[in-house]
Design a protein around this motif. Structure first.
Motif, PDB file in Angstrom:
ATOM      1  N   LEU A  54      65.650  45.556  47.658  1.00 17.56           N
ATOM      2  CA  LEU A  54      66.464  46.533  46.929  1.00 17.56           C
ATOM      3  C   LEU A  54      67.059  47.487  47.936  1.00 17.56           C
TER       4      LEU A  54
ATOM      5  N   LEU B  78      60.704  55.119  52.213  1.00 15.94           N
ATOM      6  CA  LEU B  78      60.538  54.231  51.052  1.00 15.94           C
ATOM      7  C   LEU B  78      59.071  53.954  50.775  1.00 15.94           C
ATOM      8  N   LEU B  79      58.397  53.688  51.907  1.00 16.87           N
ATOM      9  CA  LEU B  79      56.959  53.428  51.737  1.00 16.87           C
ATOM     10  C   LEU B  79      56.296  54.616  51.038  1.00 16.87           C
TER      11      LEU B  79
ATOM     12  N   TYR C 204      65.854  58.324  41.974  1.00 13.59           N
ATOM     13  CA  TYR C 204      66.489  57.669  43.124  1.00 13.59           C
ATOM     14  C   TYR C 204      66.882  56.231  42.805  1.00 13.59           C
ATOM     15  N   LYS C 205      65.928  55.482  42.145  1.00 12.28           N
ATOM     16  CA  LYS C 205      66.165  54.069  41.862  1.00 12.28           C
ATOM     17  C   LYS C 205      67.248  53.845  40.801  1.00 12.28           C
TER      18      LYS C 205
ATOM     19  N   GLU D  28      55.073  45.150  47.803  1.00 11.69           N
ATOM     20  CA  GLU D  28      55.410  45.268  49.233  1.00 11.69           C
ATOM     21  C   GLU D  28      54.184  45.141  50.125  1.00 11.69           C
TER      22      GLU D  28
ATOM     23  N   LEU E 119      57.248  54.527  47.501  1.00 19.68           N
ATOM     24  CA  LEU E 119      56.516  53.484  46.769  1.00 19.68           C
ATOM     25  C   LEU E 119      55.042  53.872  46.598  1.00 19.68           C
TER      26      LEU E 119
ATOM     27  N   ARG F  60      51.703  56.074  31.105  1.00 20.42           N
ATOM     28  CA  ARG F  60      52.617  55.340  31.988  1.00 20.42           C
ATOM     29  C   ARG F  60      54.023  55.889  31.804  1.00 20.42           C
TER      30      ARG F  60
ATOM     31  N   GLN G 204      50.736  55.920  39.047  1.00 22.27           N
ATOM     32  CA  GLN G 204      49.956  55.234  38.022  1.00 22.27           C
ATOM     33  C   GLN G 204      48.808  56.129  37.533  1.00 22.27           C
TER      34      GLN G 204
ATOM     35  N   SER H 295      54.985  56.075  43.924  1.00 18.33           N
ATOM     36  CA  SER H 295      55.059  55.401  42.627  1.00 18.33           C
ATOM     37  C   SER H 295      53.747  54.721  42.276  1.00 18.33           C
ATOM     38  N   TRP H 296      53.136  54.214  43.311  1.00 14.28           N
ATOM     39  CA  TRP H 296      51.821  53.597  43.097  1.00 14.28           C
ATOM     40  C   TRP H 296      50.850  54.623  42.601  1.00 14.28           C
TER      41      TRP H 296
ATOM     42  N   PHE I 252      60.362  49.412  38.812  1.00 15.96           N
ATOM     43  CA  PHE I 252      59.852  50.413  37.872  1.00 15.96           C
ATOM     44  C   PHE I 252      58.447  50.097  37.422  1.00 15.96           C
ATOM     45  N   ARG I 253      57.734  49.180  38.214  1.00 18.24           N
ATOM     46  CA  ARG I 253      56.309  48.891  38.042  1.00 18.24           C
ATOM     47  C   ARG I 253      55.999  48.401  36.635  1.00 18.24           C
TER      48      ARG I 253
ATOM     49  N   PHE J 184      61.966  57.321  40.457  1.00 22.30           N
ATOM     50  CA  PHE J 184      62.787  56.683  39.424  1.00 22.30           C
ATOM     51  C   PHE J 184      64.226  57.168  39.491  1.00 22.30           C
TER      52      PHE J 184
END
Lengths: 182, 881
Positions: free
Chosen positions: B146, A4-5, A31-32, B105, A8, A144, A15, A11-12, B78-79, A29
């Motif tokens: 989540l 997950l990290l 996955y989410k 996080e 994430l 974005r 940007q 995802s970070w 989704f930021r 996305f």
């Protein structure tokens, strides 16, 4: 957790909107979406305790999701299937989420047709995907990554989106009644 | 609250609160309790309010944070910062949230919100808590999860100033509510305390009234069923008991007072200080005191002021001081000036086991004393009477023990009363053992028992006794307590009885003899009279003269026999005169000597200065003759018959001589012989008429009976001593005459002195014709004019028509129709000068019963001898009036 990290962090990184990063964010996305959409039970084969994300496209993209493969979502084990470029009907219909890369735009109509009313959350990239019968389409706005949702299509097959997701969508295609407003 | 303060309040409490009324106390109590409760409740309320508010705040904040987290989960996933910011900005609606932040996080702030008023949010990162109070802030952190993965967190900073506001608000509410409640409590308790205090106040008031007025009839009214109700009940119950006791005490006091006053004793109570504590009316009246004792009067003072004094004041006060200090009771007798006697009792007055004085009582015993004396005298009299009784009196109780033993019993048995008392009768006097059965019977039946004529020999004398056993019956219960045995010596009485029987026999014989003698006398009168007339008419030497003399002698003998009959029957008329017995004996000795056989010598012993006796000489001669003739029979072989006289002074000592004569001078003459003597039988019966030892036809059996009759007529007695073979002596006692002058001696009248022929007329009344004719002839021969009648009626008829003088009435007494006495009385009515001579064949005694022979009346006993008749007639006719 580590996975997950990683997601994430991806995802970070997303940007930054680099092409690799963009895929990674899309994978995250994808996955989410599983958490913000309700897929009807009939989508699942009996006694099948897996939830499947099918990837129509490159192995590479599928590989981006391998980090989360095997994690448990609603008591189901997440399976990532790389369906290649020409997947037949049953393998398509065996998926709960189906992602089609933009370069496979030509096949979109056939795939969506094959799927018909099967309760499979279809996610695409290409323009007009939603109009062809897709349910969620990634769009990039001001570098974005965002998404659009065709709620009408989803409703037809019994898939429900959470409001939180709907609120975050840049565009939502509603039922006929609502079309006028769009 | 500090310690000093506490102390002060306590001191105040004991002082100030102690003085408060129950009402105020109750009020204070209620206020203190309710205010304390209110403070506590308010504090609890405020604190709880604070606590719950904080909790709610925490909860609200947490909820808020969770909602934020939930709302941001999509944005964070989704930021979408814009979306996140929008969500955070929605917090503007909550004015107390000063700051909010959304962390990724990696704890980087993803989005944040700050309320403009709060410029200075605290440093909150990194946050590791869920909530925390810091200063006036509440910090809350909520993770965003989540699919089990923490993808971030939400932070909220809430301003707590509203909490203060709420605290003060609730504090104010609490204070106001408390004040309100206190006010309410004050009013309610002010109203309701009456429920508790009113009954107590009532109770207190009743108790106070009861104790002040000592009126135990009051009762508290019960106002409820609570403890005060119970207290009221208990109080009333106590009053009941107190009243009951008070009543009992009063009754007891009244009873005591009544007893004190009702007793016949005068009572005085003196306390330990010798002060008079009280006395009753009786005491006051005994000592003549004022009705009520003065205050502070001592006993001495009281008696000093009394109207009466004790006779012996020194005795009265002797030992008094010791008595007051002792617990002894005392009793003595006190005599008052007015001669009343009192028994004085005293007993200590004990209070709580201590000497509290003395009670004196004075009981009048004057009458008891008098009665005692009288009783003693009576007892003495009774014992004297009992002792003076000629009977033996012995008291015996039911157990047979002697209780009484009189002097006669002592005399008889020789055992003193002291020895005899309380000993069994059987031991003391075995002689009465025979009456044991009678005693038992008397006790059993309660009736007297009698045993008569018990003969015993005392010494050598035979005694005859009657024994009577009387049961002693006690009062009204009718129980026999014992018996009284009376032993009478009846020896004397029995003998007297025998004598009486003898006398009665004599009297009956005498009566017979008397009546026979009367008829004989009437027969003898003409025989003797005519024989004498015949002899007088014939010449001496004429053979007819001798015959007439013989007739006369025989008639005289017959007359003597009749005289003898009359003598033994004591019916003859005695011609008593004072004579010298020696002279009579001397004059008669020749005749006696000639009467007895020649081989018998009569020896007479005279006594110089022999007292005279009053006697009929003829009778004395009769006695001498009879005794000598009897003695002659006792000495058939011949011997001496001794006649002796003596003066004897009989006293008490002569009693043993079988004499029953009054003490005094007596003349005794003894006729004794040394002849055959008499046996006991003869001795016992010799005086019985017709008892004779001679052969039939040889004696009349009247000899000794006649002597006995004569002697008794002379108030004398015969005592006979005789032993068989040794002889017999008769002692004859005559009362001696000290005065020689004899009034009864008739004046010697000589027929010869009136030789001149009389010329008087004599009226003869006689129912027996032969006697009448004889009398007429004798009188006629003497020269008297004689008129005769056969009865009184003819005589009276004749006299009624006869005018010639008549000097004398010679009349028989006992006649059919009118008797001689009455005839004389009637004739005297017409002839007051008429004199009278009565004739009768009856004795003087019989005639006397007809009321005719009064003293001085002339009487001639039939048979009539010529000489006697003439002498009597002449004497009466010539008596001076």
């Amino acid at each position: 957790m580590g996975v997950l990290l990683a997601v994430l962090s991806l995802s970070w990184l997303c940007q930054g909107a680099e092409p690799d990063l963009e895929h990674r964010i899309k994978a995250a996305f994808l996955y989410k979406f599983l958490f913000f959409a309700e897929i009807p039970e009939k989508s699942f084969a009996a006694d099948d305790k897996t939830i499947v994300i099918g990837i129509l496209g490159s192995e590479k993209f599928a590989g981006l999701l391998q980090g989360v493969a095997g994690s448990r979502i609603n008591d189901r084990r997440l399976e990532i299937r790389s369906l290649g470029e020409n997947a037949d009907g049953p393998s398509l219909r065996a998926c709960q989420v189906l992602f089609m890369e933009a370069r496979l735009r030509s096949q979109e109509a056939r795939v969506l047709q094959v799927l018909g009313d099967s309760p499979v959350l279809t996610v695409g990239e290409s323009e007009g995907f939603l109009q062809r019968g897709g349910m969620v389409r990634f769009v990039t706005i001001k570098e974005r990554l965002a998404f659009e949702i065709n709620r009408k299509t989803a409703n037809r097959v019994g898939i429900r989106f959470r409001s939180k997701l709907l609120r975050l969508a840049v565009r939502v295609i509603e039922e006929a009644k609502r079309n006028g407003q769009d | 609250m500090g310690k000093t303060e506490q102390k002060t309040r306590d001191q105040r409490g004991s002082g100030l609160i102690g003085r408060l009324s129950i009402r105020s106390k109750l009020l204070v109590l209620v206020m203190v309790v309710s205010s304390s409760a209110l403070v506590l409740v308010s504090a609890a309320f405020v604190l709880y309010q604070q606590y719950t508010f904080r909790q709610r705040l925490v909860k609200d904040s947490a909820t808020q944070a969770r909602m934020l987290a939930e709302n941001c989960i999509g944005a964070l996933s989704f930021r979408d910062r814009k979306d996140a910011q929008e969500v955070l900005n929605s917090l503007r609606a909550k004015p107390d949230i000063a700051y909010a932040a959304l962390y990724q996080e990696n704890d980087e702030v993803f989005a944040a919100y700050r309320r403009p008023e709060f410029s200075d949010p605290p440093q909150v990162t990194p946050v590791t808590y869920r909530h925390r109070f810091e200063g006036s802030w509440l910090l809350v952190k909520e993770k965003i999860v989540l699919n089990d993965t923490v993808i971030g967190s939400v932070f909220l900073q809430t301003d707590l100033r509203q909490l203060d506001e709420i605290f003060w608000q609730s504090f104010l509410v609490a204070v106001l509510a408390s004040l309100g409640v206190l006010l309410l409590a004050f009013f309610i308790s002010a109203r309701l305390q009456g429920l508790i205090s009113a009954p107590i106040t009532h109770l207190a008031k009743v108790a106070e009234t009861v104790s002040r007025k000592e009126d135990y009839r009051m009762r508290a009214s019960k106002k409820g069923e609570d403890e005060i109700g119970d207290l009221t009940d208990a109080f009333n119950n106590m009053l009941d008991q107190v009243e009951k006791r008070d009543l009992a005490l009063r009754e007891s006091e009244e009873l005591l007072r009544a007893v004190f006053e009702s007793t016949g004793d005068g009572m005085l109570i003196v306390n330990a200080e010798r002060l008079v504590a009280g006395y009753n009316q009786r005491f006051a009246s005994i000592w003549q005191l004022a009705a009520a004792p003065l205050e502070q009067t001592t006993d001495r003072g009281l008696f000093a002021n009394a109207g009466l004094r004790s006779r012996d004041s020194k005795f009265f006060w002797t030992g008094m001081d010791e008595l007051y200090n002792s617990r002894d009771v005392s009793m003595d007798e006190v005599q008052l000036e007015d001669d009343r006697t009192f028994e004085r009792f005293s007993s200590p007055l004990i209070k709580n086991d201590e000497q509290a004085g003395r009670i004196w009582s004075f009981r009048e015993i004057t009458y008891r004393k008098r009665a005692d004396v009288e009783l003693k005298q009576l007892r003495h009299l009774l014992s004297n009477i009992i002792d003076s009784m000629p009977s033996v009196l012995v008291g015996v109780d039911t157990a047979g023990r002697i209780t009484q033993w009189n002097r006669e019993a002592e005399k008889l048995t020789g055992i003193s009363a002291d020895v005899a008392r309380r000993r069994p009768l059987a031991d003391v006097a075995p002689r009465w053992a025979g009456v044991a059965g009678r005693i038992a019977q008397a006790i059993r039946e309660g009736k007297p028992q009698k045993e008569q004529n018990i003969r015993s020999i005392e010494g050598q004398v035979e005694k005859i006794s009657d024994i009577t056993v009387y049961p002693l019956i006690s009062g009204n219960v009718e129980t026999v307590e014992g018996v009284v045995i009376r032993v009478d010596d009846v020896t004397e009485r029995v003998k007297l009885d025998e004598q009486l029987r003898h006398a009665q026999k004599l009297e009956s014989v005498g009566r017979l003899a008397g009546s026979v003698a009367h008829d004989l006398n009437n027969l003898l009168s003409p025989m003797l009279g005519y024989a004498q007339l015949l002899r007088l008419e014939l010449e001496e030497g004429d053979p007819q003269h001798t015959k007439a003399s013989e007739i006369e002698k025989a008639a005289l003998g017959a007359r003597a026999l009749v005289q003898q009959l009359l003598a033994f029957s004591r019916k003859q008329v005695l011609k008593m005169k004072v004579v010298d017995l020696d002279e009579v004996i001397a004059n008669f000795t020749d005749i006696l000597q000639r009467t007895v056989r020649p081989n018998i010598k009569i020896q007479v012993t005279q006594t110089a200065n022999l007292m005279h006796i009053k006697a009929d000489v003829t009778q004395l001669e009769q006695i001498l003759m009879n005794l000598v003739v009897n003695a002659q029979d006792a000495v058939p072989e011949g011997g001496t018959i001794a006649i002796a006289t003596a003066n004897v002074e009989l006293g008490q000592t002569e009693k043993g001589k079988n004499l029953n004569l009054a003490p005094g001078p007596y003349v005794v003459f003894t006729v004794s012989d040394q002849g055959t003597g008499m046996d006991a039988y003869t001795l016992q019966n010799m005086f019985e008429p017709f008892f004779t030892t001679k052969e039939a036809g040889q004696g009349t059996g009247l000899g000794l009976a006649t002597i006995d009759g004569i002697v008794k007529q002379h108030h004398g007695q015969i005592d006979v001593h005789s032993q068989l073979g040794r002889g017999t002596s008769f002692e004859i006692f005559f009362p001696g005459v000290t005065d020689k002058k004899d009034q009864s001696e008739s004046q010697p009248v000589s027929a010869e002195s009136n030789s001149a022929p009389p010329a008087e007329t004599i009226l003869v009344v006689e129912d027996t014709a032969s006697v009448r004719e004889l009398v007429c002839e004798i009188l006629h021969k003497q020269g008297y004019q004689v008129i005769d009648h056969g009865n009184a009626e003819d005589c009276m008829k004749f006299m009624a028509g006869f005018d010639e003088p008549v000097q004398l009435l010679l009349t028989d007494i006992v006649m059919p129709g009118i008797n001689g006495g009455e005839l004389y009385d009637r004739l005297r009515a017409i002839r007051p000068d008429l004199r009278v001579v009565y004739m009768s064949g009856y004795s003087e005694e019989v005639i006397d019963r007809q009321g005719i022979l009064k003293p001085g009346v002339d009487f001639i006993q039939k048979p009539i001898a010529v000489q006697d008749l003439l002498e009597k007639v002449s004497a009466v006719l010539h008596r001076e009036r």
